[in-house]
Design an enzyme around this catalytic site. Structure first.
Site, mmCIF file in Angstrom:
data_model
loop_
_atom_site.group_PDB
_atom_site.id
_atom_site.type_symbol
_atom_site.label_atom_id
_atom_site.label_comp_id
_atom_site.label_asym_id
_atom_site.label_seq_id
_atom_site.Cartn_x
_atom_site.Cartn_y
_atom_site.Cartn_z
ATOM 1 N N ARG A 42 0.647 -1.083 0.021
ATOM 2 C CA ARG A 42 0.108 -0.133 -0.013
ATOM 3 C C ARG A 42 1.074 1.199 -0.014
ATOM 4 N NH1 ARG A 42 -3.431 2.672 4.331
ATOM 5 N NH2 ARG A 42 -5.108 3.567 2.946
ATOM 6 N N HIS A 89 0.788 4.231 -2.903
ATOM 7 C CA HIS A 89 0.563 5.731 -2.540
ATOM 8 C C HIS A 89 1.605 6.406 -2.847
ATOM 9 C CE1 HIS A 89 -3.245 5.527 0.004
ATOM 10 N NE2 HIS A 89 -3.252 4.233 -0.566
ATOM 11 N N ILE A 119 1.650 9.369 -6.788
ATOM 12 C CA ILE A 119 2.015 10.771 -6.673
ATOM 13 C C ILE A 119 3.040 11.169 -7.122
ATOM 14 C CG2 ILE A 119 1.579 12.622 -5.305
ATOM 15 C CD1 ILE A 119 -1.014 11.455 -5.619
ATOM 16 N N GLY A 165 5.146 9.810 -9.191
ATOM 17 C CA GLY A 165 5.911 8.631 -9.463
ATOM 18 C C GLY A 165 6.558 8.319 -8.274
ATOM 19 N N ASP A 173 9.164 8.074 -6.092
ATOM 20 C CA ASP A 173 10.402 9.003 -5.607
ATOM 21 C C ASP A 173 10.378 9.090 -4.141
ATOM 22 O OD1 ASP A 173 8.015 10.211 -5.047
ATOM 23 O OD2 ASP A 173 8.561 11.973 -6.288
ATOM 24 N N SER A 186 8.602 10.213 -2.067
ATOM 25 C CA SER A 186 8.151 11.499 -1.539
ATOM 26 C C SER A 186 6.992 11.215 -0.419
ATOM 27 C CB SER A 186 7.441 12.148 -2.751
ATOM 28 O OG SER A 186 6.272 11.391 -3.342
ATOM 29 N N ASN A 209 -3.567 9.183 3.276
ATOM 30 C CA ASN A 209 -2.356 8.384 3.590
ATOM 31 C C ASN A 209 -2.253 8.539 5.017
ATOM 32 O OD1 ASN A 209 -1.374 8.082 0.909
ATOM 33 N ND2 ASN A 209 -0.272 10.133 1.048
ATOM 34 N N PRO A 265 -6.747 6.736 -5.425
ATOM 35 C CA PRO A 265 -8.202 6.355 -5.746
ATOM 36 C C PRO A 265 -8.846 5.967 -4.549
ATOM 37 C CG PRO A 265 -6.478 5.170 -6.902
ATOM 38 C CD PRO A 265 -5.654 6.315 -6.280
ATOM 39 N N HIS A 276 -5.271 -6.839 -3.165
ATOM 40 C CA HIS A 276 -6.189 -6.659 -2.040
ATOM 41 C C HIS A 276 -6.477 -8.325 -1.444
ATOM 42 C CE1 HIS A 276 -7.967 -2.774 -2.582
ATOM 43 N NE2 HIS A 276 -6.925 -2.551 -2.620
#
Length: 411
Positions: free
Chosen positions: A129, A133, A137, A139, A141, A143, A163, A231, A261
């Site tokens: 997950r 996430h 956003i 890519g 990276d 972040s 998040n 999503p 899932h």
């Protein structure tokens, strides 16, 4: 540009009814792992994991049929060009072979220790997950790992509502520390996250897939995008398809990725709106079978229930009698998820919505119709693609020393 292995390491193919890609060297097998940990009173515990060998299906046109169901390419909105792998993405197999040759082994063995020795049974769905996430956003990276470091005027992706329930940050920190001890300032947090996710997937019984490395870490975090572009658990099928397709994923890849899932836990806070006030109607979700609605209501309405209670998400296979706030979802990557959707027993509305679209419903039926082989092959390919979305390489990023902080002077 994406670099391929040298001639001595070049992937090869064998011919038959179908061509299969054979990963090279350490990417060819999830090699047997021996993890040794010194225990109290001098005891040593040794865990041996059996090798897992999985060949990956080659790229194929989207119109091919699986299990008798034709699959057509989706009508997608224009992809976000900055999130798709570009020609100058300097990713390689074994990128760290010279500067940190044991990097991938360290990630693998540390993930095995966390999952098996430390008893973190939910580590696999947690890192899966976290990876989704992050990559969704701007890519893959890293972040999503950044903190605001006490700056109350600066919101980071972690602060975004989608998040808030992310976990596994500490798992990435543990692996990062091991790598910093071995090879200071060398292995990026972005690479750690994609490698740890792959290895955790295999450890949980999922398929192996090769990973290119050489990603750099972002110097920024993207709060606004995290609020709008992740999503939603109550999202419609059109919204889910739109968000994934803008990142270059086909309908087939989307349905395969949602098969993650199969394992893990879903918080009751994401399920309860379906039970009592679906989309603000004040009524339950009328698409839920009555028996399933009653079961979920009992579980999520337990007297000790609150927003932190969870439902294990292997989709209606069996209930865990020891945890009234949980539903057992299975622990392997198989067809349970898709079989449950066929029975209308998807825990999340967004999952069950796969049956509301003919193309996605056909794919659900296809994945549910065999022993899981088709799903596992497609999931492997989709995860390889997900791991390469929007990567930063070269001077476009950095290698953080601490995954939650950019380097001093970066911004």
């Amino acid at each position: 540009m994406i670099h391929h292995p040298s001639p001595t390491k070049k992937p090869h193919f064998h011919r038959g009814k179908t061509q299969f890609f054979i990963p090279t060297r350490k990417d060819r097998f999830f090699s047997s792992i021996i993890v040794s940990e010194t225990m109290a009173h001098g005891w040593v515990l040794v865990l041996v994991l059996i090798s897992v060998h999985l060949t990956l299906a080659p790229a194929y046109p989207e119109h091919v049929a699986i299990a008798g169901f034709p699959v057509n390419a989706p009508t997608a909105s224009p992809p976000l060009s900055n999130l798709l792998p570009s020609e100058d993405d300097d990713l390689q197999y074994e990128f760290y072979r010279d500067k940190c040759p044991e990097a991938e082994n360290i990630v693998r063995s540390t993930m095995a220790r966390i999952l098996l020795l430390d008893g973190r049974k939910n580590a696999t769905p947690e890192v899966l997950r976290l990876l989704f996430h992050d990559c969704f956003i701007q890519g893959c990276d890293a972040s999503v790992l950044l903190d605001n470091n006490g700056n109350k005027n600066y919101s980071v992706e972690k602060d975004a509502i989608p998040n808030k329930t992310l976990k596994a940050f500490n798992l990435i920190d543990i692996i990062k520390q091991e790598l910093e001890n071995a090879c200071p300032g060398t292995v990026s947090c972005a690479d750690i996250l994609v490698l740890a996710t792959r290895d955790a997937t295999v450890l949980a019984g999922g398929p192996f897939y090769p990973i290119l490395t050489g990603r750099k870490d972002s110097r920024s975090s993207y709060f606004a995008e995290a609020l709008s572009d992740i999503p939603r658990p109550d999202g419609s099928i059109s919204e889910t398809l739109r968000l994934f397709s803008r990142r270059g994923f086909s309908t087939r890849e989307i349905v395969a990725l949602l098969g993650a899932h199969n394992i893990g836990r879903i918080s009751c806070e994401f399920i309860e709106p379906r039970l009592h006030n679906f989309l603000g109607t004040g009524l339950p979700d009328q698409t839920m079978p009555a028996d399933f609605l009653n079961e979920m209501t009992v579980i999520c309405s337990d007297k000790q229930s609150n927003s932190s209670n969870t439902v294990e998400s292997a989709m209606g296979i069996s209930y865990n009698p020891e945890l009234l706030s949980s539903v057992s979802s299975g622990s392997v990557f198989g067809t349970q998820y898709y079989q449950s959707l066929l029975r209308g027993r998807g825990l999340l509305f967004a999952d069950q919505q796969l049956m509301a679209n003919k193309e996605t419903a056909d794919l659900v039926r296809a994945y549910a119709s065999d022993d899981g082989t088709t799903f596992r092959l497609d999931f492997s390919r989709a995860m390889m693609k997900m791991s390469n979305v929007g990567v930063l390489t070269g001077s476009r990023g950095e290698v953080r020393l601490n995954c939650s902080r950019i380097l001093l002077g970066s911004n």
